[in-house]
Structures are given as structure tokens and as C-alpha cells.
Design an enzyme around this catalytic site. Structure first.
Site, PDB file in Angstrom:
ATOM      1  N   GLU A 177       7.162  -6.690   1.139  1.00 58.22           N
ATOM      2  CA  GLU A 177       6.128  -7.129   2.460  1.00 58.22           C
ATOM      3  C   GLU A 177       5.041  -8.369   1.520  1.00 58.22           C
ATOM      4  OE1 GLU A 177       4.903  -4.932   4.429  1.00 58.22           O
ATOM      5  OE2 GLU A 177       5.783  -3.121   4.089  1.00 58.22           O
TER       6      GLU A 177
ATOM      7  N   SER B  14     -10.292   6.148  -5.059  1.00 56.73           N
ATOM      8  CA  SER B  14     -11.104   6.647  -5.001  1.00 56.73           C
ATOM      9  C   SER B  14     -10.964   8.045  -5.366  1.00 56.73           C
ATOM     10  CB  SER B  14     -10.835   7.588  -3.611  1.00 56.73           C
ATOM     11  OG  SER B  14     -10.265   8.118  -2.645  1.00 56.73           O
TER      12      SER B  14
ATOM     13  N   ARG C 157     -10.647  10.868   1.616  1.00 55.88           N
ATOM     14  CA  ARG C 157     -10.482  11.269   3.024  1.00 55.88           C
ATOM     15  C   ARG C 157     -11.994  12.179   2.957  1.00 55.88           C
ATOM     16  NH1 ARG C 157      -4.301  11.734   3.536  1.00 55.88           N
ATOM     17  NH2 ARG C 157      -3.756   9.403   3.485  1.00 55.88           N
TER      18      ARG C 157
ATOM     19  N   LYS D 170      -2.268  -1.749  -3.779  1.00 52.62           N
ATOM     20  CA  LYS D 170      -2.864  -0.961  -3.577  1.00 52.62           C
ATOM     21  C   LYS D 170      -1.962   0.744  -3.782  1.00 52.62           C
ATOM     22  CE  LYS D 170      -6.062   1.793  -0.399  1.00 52.62           C
ATOM     23  NZ  LYS D 170      -7.201   1.996   0.603  1.00 52.62           N
TER      24      LYS D 170
ATOM     25  N   LYS E  41       1.058  -0.940   0.288  1.00 50.15           N
ATOM     26  CA  LYS E  41       0.035  -0.431   0.134  1.00 50.15           C
ATOM     27  C   LYS E  41       0.625   0.771   0.071  1.00 50.15           C
ATOM     28  CE  LYS E  41      -3.866   2.789   2.410  1.00 50.15           C
ATOM     29  NZ  LYS E  41      -4.427   2.328   3.282  1.00 50.15           N
TER      30      LYS E  41
ATOM     31  N   ARG F 229       0.918  10.207   5.546  1.00 51.63           N
ATOM     32  CA  ARG F 229       1.161   8.292   5.828  1.00 51.63           C
ATOM     33  C   ARG F 229       2.480   8.113   5.513  1.00 51.63           C
ATOM     34  NH1 ARG F 229      -3.989   7.947   8.143  1.00 51.63           N
ATOM     35  NH2 ARG F 229      -5.987   8.252   6.260  1.00 51.63           N
TER      36      ARG F 229
ATOM     37  N   TYR G  67     -15.513   0.976  -6.674  1.00 54.63           N
ATOM     38  CA  TYR G  67     -16.403   1.692  -6.565  1.00 54.63           C
ATOM     39  C   TYR G  67     -17.786   0.914  -8.093  1.00 54.63           C
ATOM     40  CZ  TYR G  67     -13.960   3.347  -2.399  1.00 54.63           C
ATOM     41  OH  TYR G  67     -12.833   3.798  -2.345  1.00 54.63           O
TER      42      TYR G  67
HETATM   43  C1  PBG Z   1      -7.189   3.625   5.388  1.00 47.70           C
HETATM   44  C2  PBG Z   1      -7.568   3.109   3.708  1.00 47.70           C
HETATM   45  C3  PBG Z   1      -7.622   4.711   3.063  1.00 47.70           C
HETATM   46  C4  PBG Z   1      -8.024   3.692   2.052  1.00 47.70           C
HETATM   47  C5  PBG Z   1      -8.879   2.445   2.182  1.00 47.70           C
HETATM   48  N1  PBG Z   1      -8.641   1.893   3.512  1.00 47.70           N
HETATM   49  C6  PBG Z   1      -6.910   5.801   2.600  1.00 47.70           C
HETATM   50  C7  PBG Z   1      -5.634   6.130   3.310  1.00 47.70           C
HETATM   51  O1  PBG Z   1      -4.922   5.252   3.707  1.00 47.70           O
HETATM   52  O2  PBG Z   1      -5.490   7.105   3.001  1.00 47.70           O
HETATM   53  C8  PBG Z   1      -8.202   4.448   0.734  1.00 47.70           C
HETATM   54  C9  PBG Z   1      -9.775   4.348  -0.163  1.00 47.70           C
HETATM   55  C10 PBG Z   1      -9.376   5.048  -2.057  1.00 47.70           C
HETATM   56  O3  PBG Z   1      -9.191   5.755  -1.826  1.00 47.70           O
HETATM   57  O4  PBG Z   1     -10.689   4.784  -2.555  1.00 47.70           O
HETATM   58  N2  PBG Z   1      -8.037   2.951   6.221  1.00 47.70           N
END
Ligand code: PBG
Length: 322
Positions: free
Chosen positions: A232, A273, A205, A247, A195, A216, A312
């Protein structure tokens, strides 16, 4: 002369030789359930995606299952005043995510695979994926204990797969040990294995009302790196991941391929997203043709090696493909 065009001449010929398939069962729908709202609320930066009430969540889940999606991944959006430093709502059986999971389990049961986001960021007032040490950094090992508490509550609420998305070291092993110790042997782990820290999470967010200041980057991966995803992967598989995930998806298709080539367990990729927002916005402007663009993006993620795609568009695309 060699003539590859022979195999492209007609739709039937192209269908015959297509290497990659896209079926409803490959698609998983991420969903948001929010506390304290009376009506579903559309997310401004994700037109067509909603924060659900418990009731509208049930309806949307039934529709997605009817369309044939492979699973549902649930995120919870608590009231801002219910957030705290520990993310207490995350493992409270009456927290919104656990209530949502019970609603899903009751409504769709075994007709699909119910998954839960096992991460604290929606529930902490500082917005980080873990709890903080005195110096303000994210405390890895203290966070693992919170994840285990959360996992047990989610398993008891009906989640069949836990989405370990926090990128803490040892999170998969800690969840597996915690689940096994307490007899929850059948609850699986969908590990967010690779990730990356991504600007494309922006709309998410908003979707979860994130409180995060800063970023992060001390726990999510650097987009410049490829090898560490393989590290990982090894760790997550050794720690007991049932499924591994990459991701975001579209800017990381090389990573999807690397992981798919080596993984002994199924591989998922999350079309996040920002990817949804980009295609949606361009289509709304008339700049690209929405449906073929969506299907092409999903096919590309499958072609890169993902067995499962979180998107989505899962329900809508499943209806197209059915
Ligand atoms: C964190 C989490 C995130 C997403 C899924 N789980 C956001 C992040 O790491 O800031 C993002 C999913 C998306 O952008 O569609 N629990």
C-alpha cells in the site's frame, strides 16, 4: 561492569540523552462538526471530546492553534435524514463538513494546516466508505468518482490536506488527477496508507453517528498482515501521496516502523478513538495516571517512527509541552 544507569540518574541527564522528542507541532487534532445542534455535544464513549457547532468549532480551533498544534483534521456529522446512498452531503458546498472547513479556514487561516476527511462513510445511509454496487458490495471505481467530487468541494472550502481514509484501490491517484485536472495543484493528500479493520474504531462510530451495519473488512486491512502495508505504501507514494499514515497506532507500532523505514514522504499515525477511550476510562477509574500515560503513548508512537501523530489529546498535550 558496564553501567547504563549512569545516563538515567538525573532528569537533566535523561533529557540530555533522550532520543525521541514530542512537540506541539507533531500533533494533529481530529475534530467533529455536527449539523443541527445548538450546543456542543459530548461523545459518551470519548469523555472530553465533542461534536461541535460551527461556533464552538471555531473556538476550539483557535484554542488548539494557540496551543501550537501542527494541524486540525475535520470530520462532518450530517443530520440522519440528510444521508443517502451516494453520500450527497459530502460534496455539497452546504454540507456540514464543507461549511465547517470554511469556518476553520476563515478562523485560523494559515496559522495551522486545515485537513478534511475525504471519505463517504459519515454521509451514506448504509454507512460504508463508498457507494454500493447492485449486489451490495462496495463499488471501488464508482466510489473514486465520488471521492474526486468530494475532494474538489473540500479544496474549495479551504482544506489544505485531504485525508483519503476510505481504503479504495487507486484513491490517491484519482484524487491527485482530479485535483490537478481542475488546477488545484496546491491541495495535498494525506493518504491513509495502512488502515486496518479495527475494533478500536468503536467510539468513533458513535462520534459520527455512523449508520454502518456489518464491517469494513472487504476494504480495510486484516490485522494479521504486515507485508501488504508495504505494498500500500508503494502504491500511495507512486500515486502522489504527500504524507502517508498508519492507523490505528498503538496496536500497529510495528507497521509504523516498517513504513517509517521505507517512506520517502512524512509519516503520520492516528491514535484512534478506542485508544483514547481506553486510557480515559482507566484514568477515570484511578487505574492509571492520566497525563504520564498519555505522554508515554504519544512518545511511543513517535519512537516507532511517526513524524506526525493524530490524537484527540493534541490541544491538551500541546499545552503541556509548550
Ligand atoms: C472513516 C474513518 C474512521 C476513522 C477515521 N476515518 C472510521 C472507520 O474506518 O470505521 C476512525 C477514527 C477513530 O476511531 O478515531 N472515514
Amino acid at each position: 561492569m558496564d553501567r547504563p544507569r549512569r545516563l538515567r540518574r538525573t532528569p537533566a541527564m535523561r533529557r540530555l540523552v533522550a532520543e525521541t522528542s514530542l512537540e506541539p507541532r507533531h500533533l494533529v487534532l481530529p475534530m467533529f462538526v455536527a449539523d443541527g445542534i445548538a450546543e456542543p455535544r459530548e461523545i459518551g464513549s470519548m469523555p472530553g471530546v465533542h461534536q461541535h457547532t460551527l461556533e464552538s468549532l471555531r473556538k476550539a480551533a483557535v484554542a488548539a492553534v494557540h496551543a501550537g498544534v501542527g494541524g486540525l483534521m475535520l470530520f462532518g456529522v450530517p443530520l440522519p435524514e440528510d444521508k443517502d446512498a451516494q453520500g450527497s452531503q459530502a460534496d455539497d458546498p452546504d454540507g456540514i463538513l464543507n461549511r465547517g472547513l470554511r469556518a476553520l479556514a476563515e478562523e485560523v487561516g494559515d496559522a495551522t494546516v486545515v485537513m478534511a476527511d475525504t471519505c463517504l462513510d459519515e454521509f451514506t445511509d448504509h454507512g460504508h466508505c463508498g457507494v454500493l454496487a447492485a449486489d451490495g458490495t462496495v463499488d471501488n471505481d464508482a466510489t473514486l468518482e465520488r471521492y474526486v467530487d468530494m475532494a474538489l468541494a473540500q479544496a474549495d472550502s479551504g482544506a489544505q490536506l485531504l485525508g483519503a481514509s476510505g481504503m479504495m484501490d487507486g484513491q490517491v491517484g484519482a484524487l491527485r488527477a482530479g485535483l490537478d485536472r481542475s488546477g488545484r495543484l496546491d491541495t495535498g493528500i494525506l493518504a491513509y496508507t495502512a488502515k486496518y479493520a479495527s475494533a478500536f474504531y468503536g467510539p468513533f462510530r458513535e462520534a459520527v453517528g455512523s449508520s454502518l451495519q456489518g464491517d469494513r473488512r472487504t476494504y480495510q486491512q486484516d490485522s494479521a498482515n504486515r507485508r501488504e502495508s508495504l505494498r500500500e505504501l508503494e502504491l500511495d507514494v507512486a500515486e502522489g501521496a504527500d504524507i502517508v499514515m498508519v492507523k490505528p497506532a498503538m496496536s500497529y507500532l510495528d507497521i509504523v516502523r516498517d513504513v517509517a523505514d521505507r517512506s520517502p514522504v512524512p509519516v503520520a499515525a492516528y491514535q484512534i478513538s478506542g485508544e483514547y477511550a481506553m486510557i480515559t476510562a482507566a484514568a477515570q477509574n484511578g487505574w492509571i495516571d492520566r497525563k504520564p500515560a498519555i505522554l508515554e503513548s504519544l512518545t511511543g508512537i513517535r519512537r516507532a517512527g511517526a513524524d506526525i501523530v493524530l490524537t484527540y489529546w493534541a490541544a491538551e498535550a500541546a499545552n503541556w509541552l509548550r
